[in-house]
Design an enzyme around this catalytic site. Structure first.
Site, PDB file in Angstrom:
ATOM      1  N   HIS A   1       0.386  -0.956   0.053  1.00 23.96           N
ATOM      2  CA  HIS A   1      -0.283  -0.360  -0.052  1.00 23.96           C
ATOM      3  C   HIS A   1       1.189   1.124  -0.283  1.00 23.96           C
ATOM      4  O   HIS A   1       1.197   2.063  -0.706  1.00 23.96           O
ATOM      5  CB  HIS A   1      -0.758   0.259   0.944  1.00 23.96           C
ATOM      6  CG  HIS A   1      -1.960  -1.254   1.252  1.00 23.96           C
ATOM      7  ND1 HIS A   1      -1.896  -2.033   2.691  1.00 23.96           N
ATOM      8  CD2 HIS A   1      -3.379  -1.340   0.981  1.00 23.96           C
ATOM      9  CE1 HIS A   1      -2.571  -2.915   2.303  1.00 23.96           C
ATOM     10  NE2 HIS A   1      -3.853  -2.345   1.796  1.00 23.96           N
TER      11      HIS A   1
ATOM     12  N   LYS B   1      -1.432  -7.202  -8.026  1.00 25.27           N
ATOM     13  CA  LYS B   1      -1.253  -8.386  -6.709  1.00 25.27           C
ATOM     14  C   LYS B   1      -2.851  -8.966  -6.984  1.00 25.27           C
ATOM     15  O   LYS B   1      -3.761  -9.803  -7.022  1.00 25.27           O
ATOM     16  CB  LYS B   1      -1.216  -9.031  -5.203  1.00 25.27           C
ATOM     17  CG  LYS B   1      -1.626  -9.876  -4.524  1.00 25.27           C
ATOM     18  CD  LYS B   1      -0.926  -9.883  -3.289  1.00 25.27           C
ATOM     19  CE  LYS B   1      -2.557  -9.011  -2.610  1.00 25.27           C
ATOM     20  NZ  LYS B   1      -2.959 -10.334  -2.201  1.00 25.27           N
TER      21      LYS B   1
ATOM     22  N   GLN C   1      -9.280  -7.593 -10.150  1.00 23.95           N
ATOM     23  CA  GLN C   1      -9.687  -6.691  -9.457  1.00 23.95           C
ATOM     24  C   GLN C   1      -9.649  -5.035 -10.576  1.00 23.95           C
ATOM     25  O   GLN C   1     -10.213  -4.161 -11.223  1.00 23.95           O
ATOM     26  CB  GLN C   1      -9.641  -5.956  -8.146  1.00 23.95           C
ATOM     27  CG  GLN C   1      -9.932  -4.825  -7.610  1.00 23.95           C
ATOM     28  CD  GLN C   1      -9.567  -4.857  -6.154  1.00 23.95           C
ATOM     29  OE1 GLN C   1     -10.272  -5.311  -5.267  1.00 23.95           O
ATOM     30  NE2 GLN C   1      -7.818  -4.286  -5.682  1.00 23.95           N
TER      31      GLN C   1
ATOM     32  N   VAL D   1       4.398  -5.515  -4.791  1.00 25.42           N
ATOM     33  CA  VAL D   1       5.516  -6.050  -3.368  1.00 25.42           C
ATOM     34  C   VAL D   1       5.348  -6.703  -2.913  1.00 25.42           C
ATOM     35  O   VAL D   1       4.409  -7.419  -2.363  1.00 25.42           O
ATOM     36  CB  VAL D   1       5.308  -4.475  -2.613  1.00 25.42           C
ATOM     37  CG1 VAL D   1       6.742  -4.350  -2.188  1.00 25.42           C
ATOM     38  CG2 VAL D   1       5.213  -3.338  -3.363  1.00 25.42           C
TER      39      VAL D   1
ATOM     40  N   SER E   1       0.106  -9.049   1.437  1.00 23.20           N
ATOM     41  CA  SER E   1      -1.239  -8.761   1.166  1.00 23.20           C
ATOM     42  C   SER E   1      -1.710  -8.633   2.738  1.00 23.20           C
ATOM     43  O   SER E   1      -0.881  -9.329   3.766  1.00 23.20           O
ATOM     44  CB  SER E   1      -1.518 -10.153   0.841  1.00 23.20           C
ATOM     45  OG  SER E   1      -2.755 -10.765   1.498  1.00 23.20           O
TER      46      SER E   1
ATOM     47  N   ARG F   1      -3.807 -10.129   5.044  1.00 22.38           N
ATOM     48  CA  ARG F   1      -3.896 -11.640   5.266  1.00 22.38           C
ATOM     49  C   ARG F   1      -3.093 -12.303   6.096  1.00 22.38           C
ATOM     50  O   ARG F   1      -3.238 -12.910   6.348  1.00 22.38           O
ATOM     51  CB  ARG F   1      -4.959 -12.152   3.830  1.00 22.38           C
ATOM     52  CG  ARG F   1      -6.948 -12.002   3.985  1.00 22.38           C
ATOM     53  CD  ARG F   1      -6.781 -12.490   3.103  1.00 22.38           C
ATOM     54  NE  ARG F   1      -9.030 -12.250   3.216  1.00 22.38           N
ATOM     55  CZ  ARG F   1      -8.904 -11.274   1.942  1.00 22.38           C
ATOM     56  NH1 ARG F   1      -7.766 -10.692   1.045  1.00 22.38           N
ATOM     57  NH2 ARG F   1     -10.039 -11.182   2.241  1.00 22.38           N
TER      58      ARG F   1
HETATM   59  O1  PAF Z   1      -7.610  -3.720  -2.844  1.00 18.88           O
HETATM   60  C1  PAF Z   1      -9.101  -3.280  -2.459  1.00 18.88           C
HETATM   61  O2  PAF Z   1      -8.009  -3.600  -1.280  1.00 18.88           O
HETATM   62  C2  PAF Z   1     -10.318  -3.472  -2.255  1.00 18.88           C
HETATM   63  O3  PAF Z   1     -10.998  -4.248  -2.489  1.00 18.88           O
HETATM   64  C3  PAF Z   1     -10.836  -2.093  -1.809  1.00 18.88           C
HETATM   65  C4  PAF Z   1     -10.150  -2.001  -3.412  1.00 18.88           C
HETATM   66  C5  PAF Z   1      -9.912  -1.055  -1.074  1.00 18.88           C
HETATM   67  C6  PAF Z   1     -11.927  -1.176  -2.432  1.00 18.88           C
HETATM   68  O4  PAF Z   1     -12.157  -1.751  -0.887  1.00 18.88           O
END
Ligand code: PAF
Length: 278
Positions: A36, A148, A152, A175, A184, A186
């Site tokens: 992030h 990753k 999406q 990364v 991740s 998780r």
């Molecule tokens: O990738 C994510 O963390 C989520 O799917 C997102 C894009 C923030 C939407 O909730």
């Protein structure tokens, strides 16, 4: 750094940034890690104002246990965001994002019937709903997403096209930890033993990359599935080699120059996804 908990606070804060600032937006569900932060750093380099949302979006979870266990630590996330120079954080409560039950219904055709879409019914509609609402609120010039979550990313690009949104989508490389495991939120839920095992997933993906000249896509899929299934304490959900644009599984290499090998696998009680371009 300004923390906004409501849509009104966010809109007032954005207004105070002057007329038409160049806004970089990084949507997240918190549980922040270096992946992030790399998105925020890039947004920081390329924009005047950087907005990060921290919101665990309940409607994109198709597994109640996963939603319950999703890491939540806003104080820690805020410290990390401050450190990388984020300007505005939007961290709403559920009632703020969804004062009423959301009814939007997005459709992405074949993009959403494979892989994550097939195994997580409703997931992408939930993602599309929240991302569209966040885009409407933040009105970003550019939004940053990690590769990753490859599928999406493809869906968000499709959403932007369908809804004719004036936002540029930037894809940022995955990364990885020093041992190759894709970062991740998780990962923090992996017990020590599973954390030691987890890098085997990426190792197999890398082996696949090296075997492209030797095996057909079908043979490579068999190779990967056999090896992934041998990792202790795992249950493979899918391994697919897909066209990077259409996300449809490919049958031969020649008519598809851009392809990605994608995997979703349970390790103990944690579902991990990863992919490599091959
Ligand atoms: O990738 C994510 O963390 C989520 O799917 C997102 C894009 C923030 C939407 O909730």
């Amino acid at each position: 750094m300004i923390l906004c908990r409501t849509k009104t606070e966010l809109q007032d804060t954005l207004k105070a940034q002057g007329t038409n600032p160049i806004i970089g937006f990084v949507p997240t569900m918190g549980g922040l890690h270096e992946g992030h932060l790399a998105l925020v750093r890039q947004a920081k380099r390329e924009n005047e104002v950087v907005v990060v949302s921290v919101y665990v979006n309940p409607i994109q979870f198709n597994n109640a246990e996963d939603l319950k266990k999703y890491p939540r630590d806003l104080e820690r996330d805020l410290d990390m965001l401050k450190e990388v120079g984020c300007d505005i954080v939007f961290a709403p409560e559920d009632a703020e994002m969804y004062p009423e039950k959301p009814t939007e219904n997005y459709s992405f055709g074949a993009l959403e019937t494979v892989m994550e879409g097939a195994f997580r019914p409703g997931h992408f509609n939930g993602v599309a709903i929240v991302v569209k609402r966040l885009f409407d609120l933040v009105n970003p010039t550019t939004a940053y997403f990690g590769e990753k979550d490859f599928q999406q990313l493809a869906l968000i690009r499709a959403l932007v096209e369908q809804e004719d949104l004036a936002v540029e989508i930037v894809a940022c490389p995955t990364v990885r930890e020093h041992d190759g495991l894709a970062m991740s939120s998780r990962n923090t839920r992996l017990p020590e033993e599973d954390r030691r095992i987890a890098p085997q997933i990426y190792k197999i993906l890398r082996d696949c990359r090296d075997l492209v000249d030797v095996l057909t896509p079908a043979q490579l899929k068999t190779f990967a599935e056999e090896h992934l299934k041998k990792i202790p304490r795992t249950k493979l959900e899918y391994f697919e080699i897909v066209n990077a644009k259409t996300l449809q599984p490919i049958e031969n290499w020649s008519n598809c120059p851009k392809r990605v090998a994608c995997v979703a696998i349970w390790l103990g009680g944690v579902r991990l996804i990863d992919n490599v371009k091959i």
